[in-house]
Design an enzyme around this catalytic site. Structure first.
Site, mmCIF file in Angstrom:
data_model
loop_
_atom_site.group_PDB
_atom_site.id
_atom_site.type_symbol
_atom_site.label_atom_id
_atom_site.label_comp_id
_atom_site.label_asym_id
_atom_site.label_seq_id
_atom_site.Cartn_x
_atom_site.Cartn_y
_atom_site.Cartn_z
ATOM 1 N N ASN A 13 -4.606 3.274 4.770
ATOM 2 C CA ASN A 13 -3.304 3.836 4.424
ATOM 3 C C ASN A 13 -2.320 2.672 4.419
ATOM 4 O O ASN A 13 -1.898 2.210 5.471
ATOM 5 C CB ASN A 13 -2.912 4.904 5.457
ATOM 6 C CG ASN A 13 -1.520 5.447 5.205
ATOM 7 O OD1 ASN A 13 -0.929 5.198 4.152
ATOM 8 N ND2 ASN A 13 -0.995 6.196 6.167
ATOM 9 N N TRP A 14 -1.975 2.230 3.216
ATOM 10 C CA TRP A 14 -1.124 1.038 3.109
ATOM 11 C C TRP A 14 0.348 1.322 3.373
ATOM 12 O O TRP A 14 1.148 0.403 3.459
ATOM 13 C CB TRP A 14 -1.271 0.413 1.709
ATOM 14 C CG TRP A 14 -2.514 -0.385 1.534
ATOM 15 C CD1 TRP A 14 -3.477 -0.643 2.467
ATOM 16 C CD2 TRP A 14 -2.920 -1.051 0.335
ATOM 17 N NE1 TRP A 14 -4.464 -1.429 1.923
ATOM 18 C CE2 TRP A 14 -4.143 -1.695 0.620
ATOM 19 C CE3 TRP A 14 -2.387 -1.168 -0.938
ATOM 20 C CZ2 TRP A 14 -4.834 -2.447 -0.335
ATOM 21 C CZ3 TRP A 14 -3.071 -1.908 -1.898
ATOM 22 C CH2 TRP A 14 -4.285 -2.545 -1.591
ATOM 23 N N LYS A 15 0.707 2.613 3.427
ATOM 24 C CA LYS A 15 2.117 2.979 3.639
ATOM 25 C C LYS A 15 2.999 2.243 2.618
ATOM 26 O O LYS A 15 2.575 2.070 1.486
ATOM 27 C CB LYS A 15 2.525 2.702 5.094
ATOM 28 C CG LYS A 15 1.536 3.355 6.065
ATOM 29 C CD LYS A 15 1.988 3.403 7.483
ATOM 30 C CE LYS A 15 0.908 4.075 8.319
ATOM 31 N NZ LYS A 15 1.280 4.254 9.697
ATOM 32 N N HIS A 98 0.944 13.616 6.383
ATOM 33 C CA HIS A 98 0.923 12.510 7.347
ATOM 34 C C HIS A 98 2.109 12.687 8.307
ATOM 35 O O HIS A 98 3.167 13.159 7.907
ATOM 36 C CB HIS A 98 1.022 11.170 6.616
ATOM 37 C CG HIS A 98 0.821 9.996 7.524
ATOM 38 N ND1 HIS A 98 1.830 9.522 8.330
ATOM 39 C CD2 HIS A 98 -0.273 9.255 7.783
ATOM 40 C CE1 HIS A 98 1.359 8.511 9.043
ATOM 41 N NE2 HIS A 98 0.080 8.327 8.734
ATOM 42 N N GLU A 100 4.240 10.722 9.443
ATOM 43 C CA GLU A 100 5.498 10.083 9.026
ATOM 44 C C GLU A 100 6.234 10.962 8.014
ATOM 45 O O GLU A 100 7.453 11.011 7.995
ATOM 46 C CB GLU A 100 5.212 8.673 8.477
ATOM 47 C CG GLU A 100 4.940 7.707 9.630
ATOM 48 C CD GLU A 100 4.046 6.525 9.301
ATOM 49 O OE1 GLU A 100 3.847 6.214 8.113
ATOM 50 O OE2 GLU A 100 3.532 5.917 10.260
ATOM 51 N N GLU A 170 -4.765 12.603 13.774
ATOM 52 C CA GLU A 170 -4.007 11.391 14.076
ATOM 53 C C GLU A 170 -2.970 11.707 15.160
ATOM 54 O O GLU A 170 -1.872 12.183 14.852
ATOM 55 C CB GLU A 170 -3.266 10.898 12.830
ATOM 56 C CG GLU A 170 -4.172 10.461 11.709
ATOM 57 C CD GLU A 170 -3.499 9.384 10.860
ATOM 58 O OE1 GLU A 170 -4.034 8.273 10.822
ATOM 59 O OE2 GLU A 170 -2.443 9.646 10.287
ATOM 60 N N GLY A 176 0.446 3.295 15.068
ATOM 61 C CA GLY A 176 1.264 2.080 15.060
ATOM 62 C C GLY A 176 1.685 1.607 16.440
ATOM 63 O O GLY A 176 2.607 0.811 16.578
ATOM 64 N N SER A 216 -3.988 3.499 15.441
ATOM 65 C CA SER A 216 -4.309 2.183 16.008
ATOM 66 C C SER A 216 -5.804 1.839 15.967
ATOM 67 O O SER A 216 -6.336 1.259 16.923
ATOM 68 C CB SER A 216 -3.761 2.061 17.431
ATOM 69 O OG SER A 216 -2.351 2.128 17.425
ATOM 70 N N GLY A 237 -4.118 2.342 9.375
ATOM 71 C CA GLY A 237 -2.828 1.886 8.863
ATOM 72 C C GLY A 237 -2.736 0.373 8.919
ATOM 73 O O GLY A 237 -3.270 -0.333 8.045
#
Ligand code: PGA
Length: 259
Positions: A13-15, A98, A100, A170, A176, A216, A237
């Protein structure tokens, strides 16, 4: 040993990272390194690089997808992207719900449910994310929160529809933060998710739905996580942003597969 064969999967997941140039460099290096890997490899990339990267990954091991989509077919929704547009650009899958998106953009379970239905309708494979916050975990509410998220996000989906869906657990406190869930704890939650699917959609859904862990994940913990019976893959991530660490995660996972 897993009782039913579920294919393993590692998702990057490159965000909001990587320009077209950076993305091209990344896949050019990655393609030969993962060609022989056992798990499937997905890259969830920014919209702007999707088409270019999908072309470059055609006929390789790697499938390209998006990190979000709009729930409507088309319309006056400034700044939004439809599933059909993603598909045409070369996306095979899409991450939905997700944390976020849920936390920063206030996406509810009801909205997530609409997005899931639209993705499935047009033939994009959704990866549904669920997970609890640190506060919910401390209160002992993890199972309660997950039950609500699963029940409402997956409302009205048939067990056949679930065949095309991947679930990702998640824990928000692990995203993160460098605080990965203990593999055994993650396993317990994955087992709960499987039992829940089993109970609501029947044994087939419980046994065959692919469930990923995210939060993580690093080369150092990927193997131990992949060893767990109910963990079928990883959603990565930070560590997916460099070829060096992502390739290691894919290839370490290789060695620890129990199927
Ligand atoms: P992380 O992110 O690996 O950087 O914790 C995972 C995710 O947000 O999907």
């Amino acid at each position: 040993m897993r009782s039913i064969k579920r294919t393993s999967l590692i998702v990057a997941n490159w965000k909001m990272y990587k320009t077209i140039e950076e993305a091209i460099r990344f896949v050019t290096e990655l393609i030969p390194l993962v060609e022989a890997s056992v798990p499937a490899v997905y890259l969830a990339v920014p919209f702007t690089v999707l088409h270019e990267i999908a072309i470059r990954c055609k006929s390789t091991k790697i499938a390209i997808g998006a990190q979000n989509m709009n729930e409507h077919e088309e319309g006056a929704f400034t700044g939004e992207i439809s599933g059909r547009m993603l598909k045409e650009a070369g996306a095979k899958f899409v991450i939905i719900g997700h944390s976020e998106r849920r936390q920063l953009y206030h996406e509810s379970n009801e909205l997530v449910n609409k997005k899931l239905k639209k993705a499935l309708e047009i033939g994009l494979k959704p990866i549904l994310c669920v997970g609890e916050t640190a506060a919910e975990r401390e209160k002992g509410d993890t199972i309660k929160v997950l039950t609500t998220q699963l029940r409402h996000s997956l409302a009205d989906l048939t067990s056949e529809a679930l065949d095309n869906l991947t679930l990702a657990y998640e824990p928000i406190w692990a995203i993160g933060t460098n605080q990965t869930a203990m593999p055994e704890t993650a396993q317990e939650i994955h087992h709960f998710c499987r039992r829940f699917l089993d109970h609501e959609w029947g044994t087939h859904a419980g046994q065959t739905t692919r469930i990923l862990y995210g939060g993580s994940v690093k080369p150092e913990n990927a193997g131990k996580l992949m060893e767990q019976k109910d963990i079928d893959g990883l959603l990565v991530g930070n560590a997916s942003l460099s070829v060096e660490s992502f390739e290691k995660i894919v290839n370490y996972s290789n060695q620890h597969l129990t199927i």
